[in-house]
Design an enzyme around this catalytic site. Sequence first.
Site, PDB file in Angstrom:
ATOM      1  N   GLU A   1      48.463  58.565  55.181  1.00 44.52           N
ATOM      2  CA  GLU A   1      48.977  57.384  54.485  1.00 44.52           C
ATOM      3  C   GLU A   1      49.875  56.550  55.402  1.00 44.52           C
ATOM      4  O   GLU A   1      49.873  55.321  55.341  1.00 44.52           O
ATOM      5  CB  GLU A   1      49.759  57.819  53.234  1.00 44.52           C
ATOM      6  CG  GLU A   1      48.932  58.515  52.180  1.00 44.52           C
ATOM      7  CD  GLU A   1      47.798  57.648  51.646  1.00 44.52           C
ATOM      8  OE1 GLU A   1      47.894  56.406  51.743  1.00 44.52           O
ATOM      9  OE2 GLU A   1      46.815  58.215  51.142  1.00 44.52           O
TER      10      GLU A   1
ATOM     11  N   PRO B   1      34.027  42.788  30.843  1.00 42.49           N
ATOM     12  CA  PRO B   1      34.661  43.368  29.652  1.00 42.49           C
ATOM     13  C   PRO B   1      36.173  43.194  29.684  1.00 42.49           C
ATOM     14  O   PRO B   1      36.810  43.379  30.728  1.00 42.49           O
ATOM     15  CB  PRO B   1      34.281  44.851  29.742  1.00 42.49           C
ATOM     16  CG  PRO B   1      33.053  44.885  30.583  1.00 42.49           C
ATOM     17  CD  PRO B   1      33.194  43.771  31.560  1.00 42.49           C
ATOM     18  N   GLY B   2      36.753  42.818  28.552  1.00 46.56           N
ATOM     19  CA  GLY B   2      38.203  42.711  28.436  1.00 46.56           C
ATOM     20  C   GLY B   2      38.785  41.388  28.859  1.00 46.56           C
ATOM     21  O   GLY B   2      40.002  41.226  28.891  1.00 46.56           O
TER      22      GLY B   2
ATOM     23  N   GLY C   1      31.292  36.990  30.649  1.00 43.93           N
ATOM     24  CA  GLY C   1      32.410  37.471  31.455  1.00 43.93           C
ATOM     25  C   GLY C   1      32.496  38.981  31.440  1.00 43.93           C
ATOM     26  O   GLY C   1      31.811  39.656  30.665  1.00 43.93           O
TER      27      GLY C   1
END
EC number: 3.4.24.-
Length: 655
Positions: free
Chosen positions: A459, A237-238, A235
């Site tokens: 934006e 990381p973390g 999986g």
Amino acid sequence: MNDSKKNNKTNMPKFKFNFYWVYGAIFLLLIGFQFFNSSNLTSKEITKNKFFEVLNTNDVSKIVIVNKGVAQVYLNDDAYKKDSYKDLTKSAFFNKNSPAYEYNFGDLQNFEKQLAEAKLASDLTFDIKNIEQTSLLDQFFAFLPFILLIAIWLFFMRRMSGGGAGAGGGGQIFNIGKSKAKLFDNDTKVKTTFKDVAGLEGAKEEVQEIVDFLKSPEKYTSLGGKIPKGALLVGSPGTGKTLLAKAVAGEAGVPFFSLSGSDFVEMFVGVGASRVRDLFKQAAQKSPSIIFIDEIDAIGRARGKNSMTGGNDERENTLNQLLTEMDGFGTDTNVIVLAATNRADVLDKALMRAGRFDRQIFVDLPDINERQAIFEVHIKSLKLGDDVNIEFLAQQTPGFSGADIANMCNEAALIAARKNKKSIEHQDFLDAVDRIVGGLEKKNKVITPKEKKTIAYHEAGHATVSWMLEHAAPLVKVTIVPRGQSLGAAWYLPAERMIVQTEQMLDEMCATLGGRAAEKIIFNKISTGALSDLEKVTKQARAMVTVYGLNEEVGNITYYDSSGNDAFVKPYSEETASKIDKEISKMIEAQYIRAIELLENNKEKLTTLAELLLEKEVIFKDDLEKIFGKRPFIEEAPVKKEIKIATEDSEKKED
């Protein structure tokens, strides 16, 4: 009261024996022996007149001449009864068998002549004896250079062998081939259980099965089945691979050996293979047991792929030994190997085959429900305010791993403490996400009014287009406050889809190009601030054409190779490459024109939104609803943050 005493006992540091203490005790004993047996403690130094005065009284039993320079005077028993010697008997170190006086006489020949004359003149009865005497300290200092050389040699050998006194079996030079694995058994229980692992339901189910194998193996072997040899946790990381292994250690109730793949790596040849042998030997002695190897890619990389740069024979020998121990001759013990890696693609195929790692357990990034469960675990130790909405936080963190969520909770606590709050409020969690994803707010960043206006319209263009398109992610929050390298940021609420259709990808591309389209409409100029937008849409368009087969001209063809062996091979002709480039450009330009048309039709609302953004700097979904009205489409859930990174040559124009 009893509970507090128990807690104090458990909190007390455990006594650890260090072999250097033995050396120190021996040295102190030798010093003490030399000190208490020294004649300086019992004897009193006297002058020549005093010496001959004592000698002529005939109270001297013997004179011992030490090293041809010092005379030690011993008195007889009758002498100690006299008042003239009471000062000697009062001493704490008084001993009749020790010399009473010491006299430095100088020349030995003259001294012996004076003793002979005094003996004849006064008819004295003392004896004379000559001895050579050396001090233990003198001998120690004589050998001190050799002792220092040996100590320095031992120090460096211990460092080379992997550590000091607390390094375990590998810390001694003669135990360098011993395993460095930490053993967790009944004496050192792991407190982590499956209850502490939120989410990962599928992975927990498979790992729970392994625990069940070890607790009641006869349940499976009675039907002729064999206990699996190993399971590989794969999986990002973390995601909780190591935490899941800790939970196995806490739940299994069997000896659990834990170590990292790098623990096998050593500068000495053959050490890695020796440690593998010793590890499996220890595990077999305590079977049924579990071995957990974290970051197994440190030793499990595919062999023979680095012939151009030279192979690592020591690492390959270690891998060969691991392969043999996992499925070689005589491996009928109940030892299960758990391993974790985020680089399963580089592992050797022999390690991945059935019979070694019988099953691969994929530990994926958590979905919205699993994220909510992870939040519930990490907020247990936090003082929360009444307005904290865990469900909303789970929606706002798509793509977050378990480690990211833990970091977010900690960051929220730090932010609340910085503001001198008594509890952590919902806004603190939102600020923590901004801090983690966007970076620290740059309050001192100098932006000209013209640049700020460009950023605001850019934006606002993103927000307007995404609000008008059905499959584009609706906006939740827009800000033009600089954070990290970004000059502006927008929060969207995308659905966590398992598959994506063509219309959905095209709408996302159109919304991404809305920023540049707004600049073109309002200023009739475009800036370099849309770099990250262009990079994103180009990757999406290329994937649609070459990977997913979503382009009619190229057709239902994919040029994607999941094995990763196409790095130096172009799997299509020059003619096809030219067609791919044309289709990518056509697709992007079509969505750009579409975005311009949408914004032209809503130019007044775009301007209103941009002006509001310039005024407030941060606007939310409610502000958009006031300008555009309710969104007519059914919204799917969760939240994602998009950050546009301004390039160095953009002159901070925006984004």
